[in-house]
Write an enzyme that holds these catalytic residues in place. Structure first.
Site, PDB file in Angstrom:
ATOM      1  N   TYR A   1     -19.478  48.403  23.015  1.00  0.00           N
ATOM      2  CA  TYR A   1     -18.898  47.826  23.877  1.00  0.00           C
ATOM      3  C   TYR A   1     -17.372  47.572  23.747  1.00  0.00           C
ATOM      4  O   TYR A   1     -16.921  48.258  22.629  1.00  0.00           O
ATOM      5  CB  TYR A   1     -18.940  46.467  23.058  1.00  0.00           C
ATOM      6  CG  TYR A   1     -21.105  45.758  23.841  1.00  0.00           C
ATOM      7  CD1 TYR A   1     -21.210  45.942  25.172  1.00  0.00           C
ATOM      8  CD2 TYR A   1     -21.592  46.235  23.347  1.00  0.00           C
ATOM      9  CE1 TYR A   1     -21.979  45.144  25.301  1.00  0.00           C
ATOM     10  CE2 TYR A   1     -23.301  46.242  23.209  1.00  0.00           C
ATOM     11  CZ  TYR A   1     -23.688  45.192  24.195  1.00  0.00           C
ATOM     12  OH  TYR A   1     -25.012  45.235  24.628  1.00  0.00           O
TER      13      TYR A   1
ATOM     14  N   HIS B   1     -22.358  43.942  29.399  1.00  0.00           N
ATOM     15  CA  HIS B   1     -23.286  45.389  29.430  1.00  0.00           C
ATOM     16  C   HIS B   1     -22.291  46.249  28.821  1.00  0.00           C
ATOM     17  O   HIS B   1     -21.097  45.789  29.342  1.00  0.00           O
ATOM     18  CB  HIS B   1     -23.605  45.603  30.948  1.00  0.00           C
ATOM     19  CG  HIS B   1     -24.303  44.820  31.667  1.00  0.00           C
ATOM     20  ND1 HIS B   1     -25.541  44.983  31.558  1.00  0.00           N
ATOM     21  CD2 HIS B   1     -24.481  43.712  32.835  1.00  0.00           C
ATOM     22  CE1 HIS B   1     -26.700  44.008  32.760  1.00  0.00           C
ATOM     23  NE2 HIS B   1     -25.840  43.427  32.943  1.00  0.00           N
TER      24      HIS B   1
ATOM     25  N   LYS C   1     -23.877  53.202  32.973  1.00  0.00           N
ATOM     26  CA  LYS C   1     -22.905  53.945  31.077  1.00  0.00           C
ATOM     27  C   LYS C   1     -22.435  55.426  31.547  1.00  0.00           C
ATOM     28  O   LYS C   1     -22.486  56.128  31.806  1.00  0.00           O
ATOM     29  CB  LYS C   1     -23.529  53.642  30.528  1.00  0.00           C
ATOM     30  CG  LYS C   1     -23.902  52.580  30.964  1.00  0.00           C
ATOM     31  CD  LYS C   1     -25.041  52.269  29.335  1.00  0.00           C
ATOM     32  CE  LYS C   1     -25.847  50.527  29.982  1.00  0.00           C
ATOM     33  NZ  LYS C   1     -25.221  49.095  30.173  1.00  0.00           N
TER      34      LYS C   1
END
Length: 177
Positions: A114, A123, A154
Site C-alpha cells: 500500500y 485496495h 495492480k
C-alpha cells in the site's frame, strides 16, 4: 520527562500463525496495519511476527508457554516456509521504508503493498513477488505474475534479495509500443 515505553504485547504461536488476544495489543497492531483482524483475536503471519519480535513489540510464547526468541521463531517458521528468509528481508525493508505490507496469497504473490501516503486505502496498488538472486527464475514465471497483476489492476514489483540480504526492486508491467 521521558514518555513511558509501551508494554510488549503478549502473543501465542499457533500452528502456522501467531495469535494476539490482548485487546490493547490488537488495537495497537491493527492501527498500524499489522495482521488480520478476527472477531476476538488478531492473527499475524510469520514474517509479521518476526518483524514485531525483532522490534520488541510482541513477546511470543509457544504452546508450552516458553518465551521464543527471534532465532527460535525463525527456526520454527523456516520449517514451514522455505522462502521465509527472503520474504522476511523484503518485508522488513518495505516496512522500514514506511509501507504497509499485507499478505498477497490470494493473488499468488508474496505481498500486497500500500502507498505510504494513504494507509486507509482499501485496495493495494502493488503486488510484490520476492526472489533470491541465487535461484534462477524462468521468464515465463515472471510473465505469469505480470498477467495476474494486470488482471487485478495492480502493478507488479519484483523484489530480488542478494546474498548480503540487500533488496532491489523492479517494477514489471506491460509496455504498449
Amino acid at each position: 520527562m521521558m514518555a513511558k515505553p509501551k508494554k510488549t504485547i503478549p502473543a501465542k504461536l499457533s500452528d502456522e500463525r501467531i495469535v494476539i488476544y490482548d485487546k490493547d495489543g490488537i488495537s495497537r497492531l491493527n492501527e498500524k496495519r499489522y495482521g488480520e483482524l478476527h472477531e476476538n483475536f488478531l492473527s499475524l503471519s510469520f514474517v509479521e511476527g518476526l518483524y514485531l519480535v525483532s522490534k520488541n513489540w510482541i513477546s511470543l510464547r509457544d504452546k508450552n508457554k516458553k518465551l521464543l526468541s527471534f532465532e527460535e521463531l525463525f527456526d520454527v517458521a523456516q520449517n514451514i516456509d522455505r522462502k521465509l528468509c527472503i520474504r522476511y528481508l523484503a518485508y522488513k525493508d518495505l516496512r522500514n521504508r514506511g509501507y504497509t505490507v499485507r499478505t498477497g496469497l490470494k493473488y499468488g504473490s508474496d505481498f500486497r503493498l500500500y502507498e505510504r501516503s494513504n494507509i486507509d486505502e482499501i485496495h493495494s496498488r502493488y503486488l510484490v513477488k520476492v526472489f533470491s538472486e541465487e535461484i534462477p527464475c524462468e521468464i515465463s514465471e515472471i510473465t505469469g505474475f505480470v498477467r495476474v497483476a494486470h488482471s487485478v489492476r495492480k502493478e507488479l514489483i519484483i523484489a530480488i534479495v542478494d546474498a548480503d540480504g540487500s533488496v532491489v526492486y523492479y517494477n514489471m508491467g506491460y509496455l504498449k509500443l
